[in-house]
Scaffold this active site. Structure first.
Site, PDB file in Angstrom:
ATOM      1  N   GLU A   1      26.258 122.711  28.951  1.00  0.00           N
ATOM      2  CA  GLU A   1      26.430 121.904  27.988  1.00  0.00           C
ATOM      3  C   GLU A   1      28.089 121.312  28.450  1.00  0.00           C
ATOM      4  OE1 GLU A   1      26.727 123.800  24.316  1.00  0.00           O
ATOM      5  OE2 GLU A   1      24.460 124.052  24.317  1.00  0.00           O
TER       6      GLU A   1
ATOM      7  N   CYS B   1      71.273 142.747  24.358  1.00  0.00           N
ATOM      8  CA  CYS B   1      71.060 141.367  24.717  1.00  0.00           C
ATOM      9  C   CYS B   1      70.466 140.622  23.779  1.00  0.00           C
ATOM     10  CB  CYS B   1      70.034 141.198  25.949  1.00  0.00           C
ATOM     11  SG  CYS B   1      69.892 139.627  26.456  1.00  0.00           S
TER      12      CYS B   1
ATOM     13  N   SER C   1      36.294 132.389  21.578  1.00  0.00           N
ATOM     14  CA  SER C   1      36.711 131.805  22.649  1.00  0.00           C
ATOM     15  C   SER C   1      35.535 131.844  23.682  1.00  0.00           C
ATOM     16  CB  SER C   1      38.069 131.836  22.934  1.00  0.00           C
ATOM     17  OG  SER C   1      38.519 131.389  23.932  1.00  0.00           O
ATOM     18  N   LEU C   2      35.875 131.309  24.818  1.00  0.00           N
ATOM     19  CA  LEU C   2      35.217 131.372  26.008  1.00  0.00           C
ATOM     20  C   LEU C   2      36.071 131.746  27.157  1.00  0.00           C
ATOM     21  CD1 LEU C   2      33.064 128.168  25.794  1.00  0.00           C
ATOM     22  CD2 LEU C   2      31.945 130.420  25.468  1.00  0.00           C
TER      23      LEU C   2
ATOM     24  N   ASP D   1      64.955 122.456   6.528  1.00  0.00           N
ATOM     25  CA  ASP D   1      65.861 121.762   5.918  1.00  0.00           C
ATOM     26  C   ASP D   1      67.517 122.140   6.411  1.00  0.00           C
ATOM     27  OD1 ASP D   1      64.606 122.081   2.571  1.00  0.00           O
ATOM     28  OD2 ASP D   1      64.245 120.746   4.137  1.00  0.00           O
TER      29      ASP D   1
ATOM     30  N   LYS E   1      31.739 120.541  27.611  1.00  0.00           N
ATOM     31  CA  LYS E   1      32.829 121.126  26.897  1.00  0.00           C
ATOM     32  C   LYS E   1      33.665 120.122  26.304  1.00  0.00           C
ATOM     33  CE  LYS E   1      36.348 125.044  26.874  1.00  0.00           C
ATOM     34  NZ  LYS E   1      37.269 124.196  26.136  1.00  0.00           N
TER      35      LYS E   1
ATOM     36  N   ASP F   1      59.856 125.326   5.258  1.00  0.00           N
ATOM     37  CA  ASP F   1      60.641 124.130   4.641  1.00  0.00           C
ATOM     38  C   ASP F   1      62.071 124.307   4.553  1.00  0.00           C
ATOM     39  OD1 ASP F   1      58.141 123.293   2.184  1.00  0.00           O
ATOM     40  OD2 ASP F   1      58.130 123.116   4.423  1.00  0.00           O
TER      41      ASP F   1
ATOM     42  N   ARG G   1      38.827 127.100  13.116  1.00  0.00           N
ATOM     43  CA  ARG G   1      38.583 128.670  13.887  1.00  0.00           C
ATOM     44  C   ARG G   1      39.708 129.341  13.467  1.00  0.00           C
ATOM     45  NH1 ARG G   1      38.329 129.544  20.140  1.00  0.00           N
ATOM     46  NH2 ARG G   1      40.543 128.989  20.085  1.00  0.00           N
TER      47      ARG G   1
ATOM     48  N   CYS H   1      72.612 138.120  33.296  1.00  0.00           N
ATOM     49  CA  CYS H   1      71.775 137.729  32.110  1.00  0.00           C
ATOM     50  C   CYS H   1      72.574 136.277  31.728  1.00  0.00           C
ATOM     51  CB  CYS H   1      71.596 138.502  31.367  1.00  0.00           C
ATOM     52  SG  CYS H   1      70.785 137.644  29.792  1.00  0.00           S
TER      53      CYS H   1
ATOM     54  N   LYS I   1      35.993 124.835  33.884  1.00  0.00           N
ATOM     55  CA  LYS I   1      36.753 123.809  33.708  1.00  0.00           C
ATOM     56  C   LYS I   1      37.002 122.732  35.007  1.00  0.00           C
ATOM     57  CE  LYS I   1      38.833 125.177  29.803  1.00  0.00           C
ATOM     58  NZ  LYS I   1      40.004 125.345  29.694  1.00  0.00           N
TER      59      LYS I   1
ATOM     60  N   ASP J   1      36.613 118.403  24.184  1.00  0.00           N
ATOM     61  CA  ASP J   1      37.898 118.657  23.938  1.00  0.00           C
ATOM     62  C   ASP J   1      38.499 118.562  22.667  1.00  0.00           C
ATOM     63  OD1 ASP J   1      40.353 119.828  24.565  1.00  0.00           O
ATOM     64  OD2 ASP J   1      41.067 118.250  25.718  1.00  0.00           O
TER      65      ASP J   1
ATOM     66  N   CYS K   1      67.156 141.349  32.877  1.00  0.00           N
ATOM     67  CA  CYS K   1      68.339 141.981  32.441  1.00  0.00           C
ATOM     68  C   CYS K   1      68.430 143.347  32.009  1.00  0.00           C
ATOM     69  CB  CYS K   1      68.391 140.963  30.894  1.00  0.00           C
ATOM     70  SG  CYS K   1      69.846 141.383  29.880  1.00  0.00           S
TER      71      CYS K   1
ATOM     72  N   CYS L   1      73.600 137.469  27.973  1.00  0.00           N
ATOM     73  CA  CYS L   1      74.528 138.519  27.553  1.00  0.00           C
ATOM     74  C   CYS L   1      75.118 138.997  28.525  1.00  0.00           C
ATOM     75  CB  CYS L   1      73.665 139.700  27.040  1.00  0.00           C
ATOM     76  SG  CYS L   1      72.656 140.668  28.374  1.00  0.00           S
TER      77      CYS L   1
ATOM     78  N   TYR M   1      26.995 122.932  18.615  1.00  0.00           N
ATOM     79  CA  TYR M   1      26.782 123.654  19.661  1.00  0.00           C
ATOM     80  C   TYR M   1      26.416 125.172  19.721  1.00  0.00           C
ATOM     81  CZ  TYR M   1      31.828 124.092  19.870  1.00  0.00           C
ATOM     82  OH  TYR M   1      33.176 124.263  19.396  1.00  0.00           O
TER      83      TYR M   1
HETATM   84  S1  IVH Z   1      30.304 127.769  22.458  1.00  0.00           S
HETATM   85  C1  IVH Z   1      30.721 132.020  21.362  1.00  0.00           C
HETATM   86  N1  IVH Z   1      29.879 125.266  23.363  1.00  0.00           N
HETATM   87  O1  IVH Z   1      35.604 125.336  23.653  1.00  0.00           O
HETATM   88  C2  IVH Z   1      30.988 130.664  22.192  1.00  0.00           C
HETATM   89  N2  IVH Z   1      32.280 125.938  22.830  1.00  0.00           N
HETATM   90  O2  IVH Z   1      37.310 127.363  25.383  1.00  0.00           O
HETATM   91  C3  IVH Z   1      31.205 129.697  21.091  1.00  0.00           C
HETATM   92  N3  IVH Z   1      33.940 124.051  23.045  1.00  0.00           N
HETATM   93  O3  IVH Z   1      36.458 127.682  20.887  1.00  0.00           O
HETATM   94  C4  IVH Z   1      31.569 128.383  21.737  1.00  0.00           C
HETATM   95  N4  IVH Z   1      32.656 122.576  23.826  1.00  0.00           N
HETATM   96  O4  IVH Z   1      36.043 125.313  20.650  1.00  0.00           O
HETATM   97  C5  IVH Z   1      30.758 126.152  23.100  1.00  0.00           C
HETATM   98  N5  IVH Z   1      29.459 123.085  24.305  1.00  0.00           N
HETATM   99  C6  IVH Z   1      30.422 124.090  23.730  1.00  0.00           C
HETATM  100  C7  IVH Z   1      31.749 123.638  23.749  1.00  0.00           C
HETATM  101  C8  IVH Z   1      32.707 124.571  23.179  1.00  0.00           C
HETATM  102  C9  IVH Z   1      33.581 122.679  23.237  1.00  0.00           C
HETATM  103  C10 IVH Z   1      35.075 124.649  22.796  1.00  0.00           C
HETATM  104  C11 IVH Z   1      35.064 125.763  21.578  1.00  0.00           C
HETATM  105  C12 IVH Z   1      35.590 126.835  21.833  1.00  0.00           C
HETATM  106  C13 IVH Z   1      36.429 126.562  23.226  1.00  0.00           C
HETATM  107  C14 IVH Z   1      36.471 127.733  24.378  1.00  0.00           C
END
Ligand code: IVH
Length: 706
Positions: free
Chosen positions: A135, A452, A98-99, A53, A137, A49, A158, A428, A334, A139, A446, A431, A246
């Site tokens: 499945e 720098c 994550s994936l 400010d 994915k 904060d 997360r 650069c 993707k 967003d 640089c 610097c 999921y």
């Molecule tokens: S499985 C250990 N299934 O994608 C695996 N994730 O890019 C756990 N997401 O962090 C994830 N749809 O937030 C899974 N059908 C799906 C999903 C999914 C969206 C998200 C999830 C993950 C992120 C990874």
């Protein structure tokens, strides 16, 4: 974002020319709007904060001297809300991962091959199908819901995967989330899924925001994130959030034997599942489903950014396990990135923490897949030359996930007359030191090192970042300001800050704006809390080139103590000999990285900075993570050689590591076990010569505890 952060001029307001004031004002408006969005909309402030400010104070000071700047939509004309406390932290019982990503059919095939190769019985029987569940994915943002005896007791975001934020009160307002599970559920079960907003709800929320003069959300994902991460659950309640389940984390009993079966169980407890889904076994079937969903994508009613494929059998998932931050048994596929066209207004140069000069395209702002983009990376001079990119060009810009936008190509027949090729500066911009390009490197760097400012400030920001020292209250803006005023000049100087120094400007007369005794002593407390730091964080904080979190962890694990690590790196400077060989033997560290690490310790200045720092902080020895099963292999060094009868090399290595062993590539006197399969070559001979214990796969499995 860090590299693109605005840097503020060191000039005092009184000394600014009209032109400098205008530029500074523009920077401030952009920064303030950005931080307001982080704070009010996303509930995710990046700065304290007090730092915020200070930005407003500087804006007001500039507008007081140049009143014409304070017109129209200046943030000085709108009112901010009161400061609020953040969310409580929640440590995930099972990390939220994550994936990995696939973009092409070939990537998918590679993933399938990787799975097959890991599971030796499938590698040996290429006709045996491995089922996957495909499945959608979604967003949105992932969330973990903990149920005890069927009742929702906690909900967490997360966060960094290990620790998220407690959003229980907010999640209780989401209709899709069962508060009590239907039917019979395990006593403890953590359900994981995605909080999201439907396309229709997103549009009407934005219409409402527009009608009330509130800021619009760029896309449904941001709207969902901003709505969930509200400090006042009453606001979340008015937002149309939904939830798809999921996956799951901690479970007091097994949920089933396959992913598909578990999906049905989640449904039976009252969750919504992301449909359609399909069980598939090969790339052709996968691509069929992928094409089908891509066609249906605009009509699904919610935003997806691809598909996720998960190995169906849970016992196979278990064996495949995890690598770094993603499972081996699942991958995200993707959809192609969204693209738009716009013009390049100019090319500026950013100087990064390691001194790399990165050209950045300043664009006419453009909406790309729901997000406004005004800058895009141009990577380096070769990229610009190869794509023949010039200032003034109409270009195709794309965003892929969260990655910084890129300029993909130039539309050649739209080039304005009189444009000229871009020439990369040889000094650069920060610097003035020479910026040189070494043989075989695309980047220009640089040579200013620690003189720098860009490098020093970026190094300091890296030093205090979340995965490194993680000092509460010491964000990027504070580092910039304190560095500018000479309060923070090196990592060690952070630990020598005093209350007085923070509260008063250097002349000791002027009280620093925005810093009360409370905020200053909070910062001192935040710093003191980090006087003792884990070895992996410490190594990461040093900012050694090519040494990110994963490498830092490998090194911490391998060397155990900082003294040993440093001594070994100094001894490795000869580039041959035992210390160098040991470094290279760490699986995951290649020649280039090894060289960068050794170079870091060979630079005398770094040694001084380190000694200074070690007077202020204590580095904790590495503590190996909790291991599964028997720990007969804990801290043992193992080498695998030859073809094993039932385990692939990957699975064998994963099992050993899960039990605390170190797996290396070459046999030395320090090796505890060599696990030998058929066709073992010289390593087996070397093991015998050195008297190292040689194991069969069966003996190794016995040591693993079955
Ligand atoms: S499985 C250990 N299934 O994608 C695996 N994730 O890019 C756990 N997401 O962090 C994830 N749809 O937030 C899974 N059908 C799906 C999903 C999914 C969206 C998200 C999830 C993950 C992120 C990874």
């Amino acid at each position: 974002m860090a590299a693109l952060e605005i840097r503020f001029s060191a000039l005092g307001v009184a000394a600014l020319t009209a032109e400098q004031a205008d530029a500074a004002h523009q920077d401030l408006v952009a920064a303030i709007n950005h931080h307001r969005e982080r704070y009010y909309i996303l509930s995710d402030p990046e700065i304290s904060d007090a730092d915020y400010d200070a930005l407003e104070a500087r804006l007001l000071a500039i507008e007081a001297r140049f009143p014409s700047l304070g017109e129209a939509d200046s943030p000085s004309k709108t009112v901010g809300a009161a400061a609020a406390d953040g969310f409580a932290k929640v440590r995930h019982a099972v990390p939220m991962l994550s994936l990995g990503n696939a973009f092409t059919a070939q990537d998918v095939t590679d993933f399938l091959t990787g799975v097959r190769n890991f599971l030796l019985e499938y590698r040996n029987d290429p006709a045996a199908p491995i089922e996957l569940v495909a499945e959608l994915k979604i967003d949105g943002l992932s969330c973990s819901l903990r149920y005890e005896n069927g009742r929702l007791v906690q909900a967490a975001t997360r966060g960094d995967g290990q620790e998220g934020e407690d959003v229980t009160a907010n999640v209780l307002t989401i209709a899709d989330v069962p508060k009590i599970l239907a039917g019979s559920a395990p006593a403890i079960i953590e359900i994981r899924g995605e909080v999201y907003m439907s396309d229709a709800d997103f549009l009407s929320l934005n219409a409402q925001q527009h009608a009330t003069g509130a800021k619009l959300f760029a896309n449904p994902r941001n709207a969902a994130a901003g709505s969930l991460r509200q400090l006042d659950p009453a606001i979340t309640k008015t937002r149309p959030l939904r939830f798809f389940a999921y996956a799951w984390g901690e479970a007091s009993e097994p949920l089933g034997t396959t992913q598909a079966e578990c999906r049905d169980r989640l449904r039976s407890w009252g969750f919504q599942l992301n449909e359609p889904s399909r069980v598939v076994t090969d790339t052709d079937q996968i691509m069929g489903f992928y094409d089908e969903i891509q066609d249906r994508r605009p009509n699904l009613g919610f935003t997806i950014d691809g598909l996720v494929y998960k190995v169906n059998r849970l016992d196979l998932q278990q064996r495949l396990g995890f690598i770094a931050r993603a499972p081996r048994w699942a991958i995200a596929h993707k959809f192609p990135p969204e693209q738009s066209r716009t013009r390049i207004k100019g090319i500026t140069i950013q100087v990064g923490r390691t001194g790399t000069l990165t050209p950045v395209a300043e664009l006419e702002p453009i909406n790309v897949g729901g997000v406004m983009v005004s800058r895009a990376t141009l990577h380096n001079e070769d990229y610009i030359a190869a794509k023949e990119i010039r200032v003034g060009d109409l270009v195709v810009v794309q965003r892929a996930g969260d990655v910084i936008p890129q300029v993909v190509s130039v539309v050649p027949d739209q080039r304005p007359d009189g444009s000229v090729p871009f020439v990369m500066p040889e000094t650069c911009p920060v610097c003035g030191s020479h910026a040189v390009r070494e043989d075989g490197e695309a980047a220009r760097r640089c040579t200013g090192g620690l003189i720098c400012r860009a490098q020093m400030v970026e190094r300091l920001k890296h030093f205090v970042a979340r995965d490194a020292f993680d000092i509460e209250g010491l964000g990027g803006e504070t580092i910039e300001k304190f560095h500018e005023e000479g309060l923070i000049t090196s990592p060690a100087s952070i630990f020598r800050l005093t209350l007085d120094a923070i509260m008063f400007s250097p002349d000791k007369i002027l009280r620093r704006r925005g810093w009360g005794r409370q905020s200053a002593s909070n910062l001192i407390a935040g710093i003191d809390a980090r006087r003792s730091v884990g070895l992996d964080r410490f190594i990461l904080a040093l900012g050694i080139r090519q040494t990110g979190q994963q490498t830092a962890r490998l090194l911490a694990r391998h060397y155990g103590t900082f003294d040993r690590f440093r001594a070994e790196m100094e001894a490795a400077a000869d580039n041959h000999g035992e210390s160098w060989a040991n470094l290279l033997a760490i699986d995951g560290i290649g020649d280039d990285t090894a060289q960068d690490i050794v170079d870091f310790f060979a630079e005398p200045h770094n040694g001084e900075v380190l000694d200074d720092l070690l007077n202020e902080v204590t580095v904790q020895d590495f503590v190996p993570p909790a291991r599964t099963g028997d720990s007969a292999l804990a801290d043992k060094t193992i080498v695998f050689t030859g073809t094993l009868p039932t385990l692939s090399r990957g699975e064998a290595k994963a099992r050993a590591e899960a039990r605390g062993a170190k797996v290396t590539g070459s046999v030395s006197a320090k090796t505890d076990y060599v696990v030998m399969g058929t066709d073992a070559g010289s390593k087996a001979d070397k093991a015998r010569t050195l008297g190292v214990t040689v194991l069969t796969e069966e003996e190794f499995l016995a040591l693993c505890g079955g």
